[in-house]
Design an enzyme around this catalytic site. Structure first.
Site, PDB file in Angstrom:
ATOM      1  N   GLU A  96       0.671  -1.145   0.391  1.00  0.00           N
ATOM      2  CA  GLU A  96      -0.045   0.167   0.090  1.00  0.00           C
ATOM      3  C   GLU A  96       0.982   1.033   0.180  1.00  0.00           C
ATOM      4  O   GLU A  96       0.304   2.034   0.528  1.00  0.00           O
ATOM      5  CB  GLU A  96      -0.606  -0.013   1.359  1.00  0.00           C
ATOM      6  CG  GLU A  96      -2.403  -1.076   1.210  1.00  0.00           C
ATOM      7  CD  GLU A  96      -2.839  -0.826   1.754  1.00  0.00           C
ATOM      8  OE1 GLU A  96      -3.552   0.583   2.443  1.00  0.00           O
ATOM      9  OE2 GLU A  96      -4.299  -1.333   2.028  1.00  0.00           O
ATOM     10  N   HIS A 332      -2.591  -2.242   9.821  1.00  0.00           N
ATOM     11  CA  HIS A 332      -2.016  -3.200  10.091  1.00  0.00           C
ATOM     12  C   HIS A 332      -0.773  -3.376  11.222  1.00  0.00           C
ATOM     13  O   HIS A 332      -0.666  -2.263  11.112  1.00  0.00           O
ATOM     14  CB  HIS A 332      -1.837  -3.983   9.058  1.00  0.00           C
ATOM     15  CG  HIS A 332      -2.835  -4.558   7.968  1.00  0.00           C
ATOM     16  ND1 HIS A 332      -2.788  -6.061   7.552  1.00  0.00           N
ATOM     17  CD2 HIS A 332      -3.533  -4.230   7.785  1.00  0.00           C
ATOM     18  CE1 HIS A 332      -3.531  -6.232   6.593  1.00  0.00           C
ATOM     19  NE2 HIS A 332      -4.775  -5.023   6.432  1.00  0.00           N
TER      20      HIS A 332
END
Length: 475
Positions: A96, A332
């Site tokens: 990402e 995360h």
């Protein structure tokens, strides 16, 4: 850079030798410390993106960033001094990284600690968001884009537009008697629901099927393959089975800690979940996911390894600190593992048939069941794919007739009410644009997706037939 300098860099940065007490000349095997981290770098969507990504880069570069959570000090219990600094890694796989300015900062900030860096660009909008930082020289790189990867109509999800892929990085061998490392970094299609069409189970399973094929190619070529990244698949799911049973790889966390009861872990406290189950996603300890229920915490970030070439000696969650006035580094937590490279055996047997025959019968039966499950999954999704293609095609055909009708109607209404022409022109424009888009999706994407599903189906059927032959030989 000369070969001599490269060799010194490899030895100094990524290998750790310890002489034995008696021989003096015998050496322990080199170790490599991995980190995989989904950084949550979506432009306009991720909160405090720029500040968080810069903090991640600063921490990777060696700065002390973030305030530790005291109750998570237990995560450092397995750390040993011979591994160097606890936050010093040899290889970092990022997901990402979707904004150029974020990568530019990471690239500049980490260039001293990680001389070898690469971001992968291929994609319709921003690329797959995959990047690699390494202390070990990179020999070559390759990007494989998944042919089955969501739908262009789901523009609000973006998976199709970024081009989800496998970023393959081949590294220079650390020593003459160890295997060269192949890092396969990926961020597979996300699930947007637990069940139904929005779960994208078929897409992720097809991606894992392709992934396992590619991993086997590099494995048979003599590489120590490491599959890392946010695989968006829970342990025991069909994609996870393909990435382990089909390749012979093991989950580095499970290799170190043994098989785990996911149901039991879901009932633990958030701290114990992170310590025992390494729940890197949807943990209540993550400020961006604090509202989640305890049983929603899960492990989606992995390092899957070939146990014949690599051995896990340490593993843990990382980047659990919090940034003042911001929160967690990402939605995360990161996952790190220290891997020991095993020596090359005298002879290697790369015969595919003998590999399958020598596997336990129960494993072969489990693989056969996975093939059957995959075929059912494709059959179920094929209904959705055909419906999508059909209805969008019907929309295109109806749009053509509506445009013709608009032209006819305009000629009659314009004489009685001139202002009505504006309405019909606007109506025809909307019909033309939406109809054309749906027509292109139906005739181009729809056909492509169905044919890609047929291809995977045939591959699975071929594997199923071969596995049946192998099982017959076991009887």
């Amino acid at each position: 850079m000369s070969t001599t300098i490269e060799s010194n860099t490899v030895a100094n940065n990524a290998t750790q030798y310890v002489t034995t007490e008696a021989g003096g000349s015998q050496k322990k095997q080199p170790k490599v410390k991995f980190l995989t981290f989904n950084t949550w770098g979506l432009k306009f969507v991720s909160k405090h993106r720029k500040e968080r990504l810069r903090a991640i880069a600063d921490k990777l570069a060696g700065d002390k960033v973030g305030t530790p959570i005291e109750e998570l000090n237990v995560l450092n219990e397995g750390f040993t001094e011979d591994e160097g600094s606890i936050d010093d890694y040899d290889i970092v796989a990022l997901q990402e990284i979707w904004c150029k300015e974020d990568w530019d900062y990471i690239n500049e900030r980490c260039k001293e600690r990680f001389p070898y860096r690469r971001i992968f660009y291929s994609g319709i909008l921003t690329g797959p968001g995959l990047a690699i930082l390494s202390k070990i020289p990179i020999e070559s790189t390759f990007l494989y884009r998944f042919p089955i990867n969501g739908r262009p109509s789901a523009f609000f999800r973006g998976d199709w537009y970024v081009g989800k892929s496998i970023a393959v990085t081949l590294l220079k061998p650390l020593t003459p008697d160890t295997f060269p490392i192949a890092i396969m970094n990926s961020h597979m299609h996300a699930p947007y629901a637990m069940t139904g069409d929005a779960a994208y189970e078929c897409h992720r399973s097809c991606q894992a099927w392709d992934f396992s094929k590619m991993a086997n190619l590099y494995k048979k070529a003599g590489y120590a393959v490491v599959i890392v990244g946010d695989l968006n698949s829970r342990p025991g799911s069909l994609p996870h089975k393909f990435l382990t049973a089909e390749t012979g790889f093991v989950d580095s966390w499970l290799q170190l800690n043994g098989q785990q009861d996911i149901v039991k872990i879901s009932k633990m406290t958030a701290v114990d979940q992170l310590k025992v189950g390494c729940t890197t996603c949807d943990s209540q300890l993550n400020t961006w996911r604090a509202q989640r229920q305890p049983d929603e915490a899960k492990r989606l970030d992995y390092a899957l390894i070939d146990p014949t070439k690599l051995k896990t000696v340490n593993a843990s969650a990382r980047f659990t600190e919090r940034l003042p006035n911001i929160g967690s580094f990402s939605d995360h937590f990161a996952y790190t593992c220290t891997l020991e490279l095993l020596s090359k055996p005298g002879e290697q047997n790369n015969n595919v048939n003998s590999e399958a025959i020598n596997q336990p019968k129960q494993l072969l039966q489990d693989r056969f069941k996975s093939y059957e499950e995959m075929l059912r999954c494709i059959e179920k999704y094929m209904v959705t794919a055909r419906k999508q293609k059909f209805y969008r095609g019907i929309h295109f055909i109806i749009s053509v007739f509506l445009i013709i009708a608009c032209i006819v109607v305009t000629t009659f209404t314009a004489n009685k009410a001139g202002w009505s022409s504006i309405f019909w022109v606007l109506f025809a424009t909307v019909v033309s644009v939406t109809g054309l888009i749906d027509g292109l999706i139906s005739f181009l994407f729809g056909r492509s997706e169905i044919r890609a599903l047929w291809e995977v189906e045939q591959e699975v059927r071929d594997a199923e037939r071969h596995m049946q032959m192998v099982l017959d030989q076991h009887q």
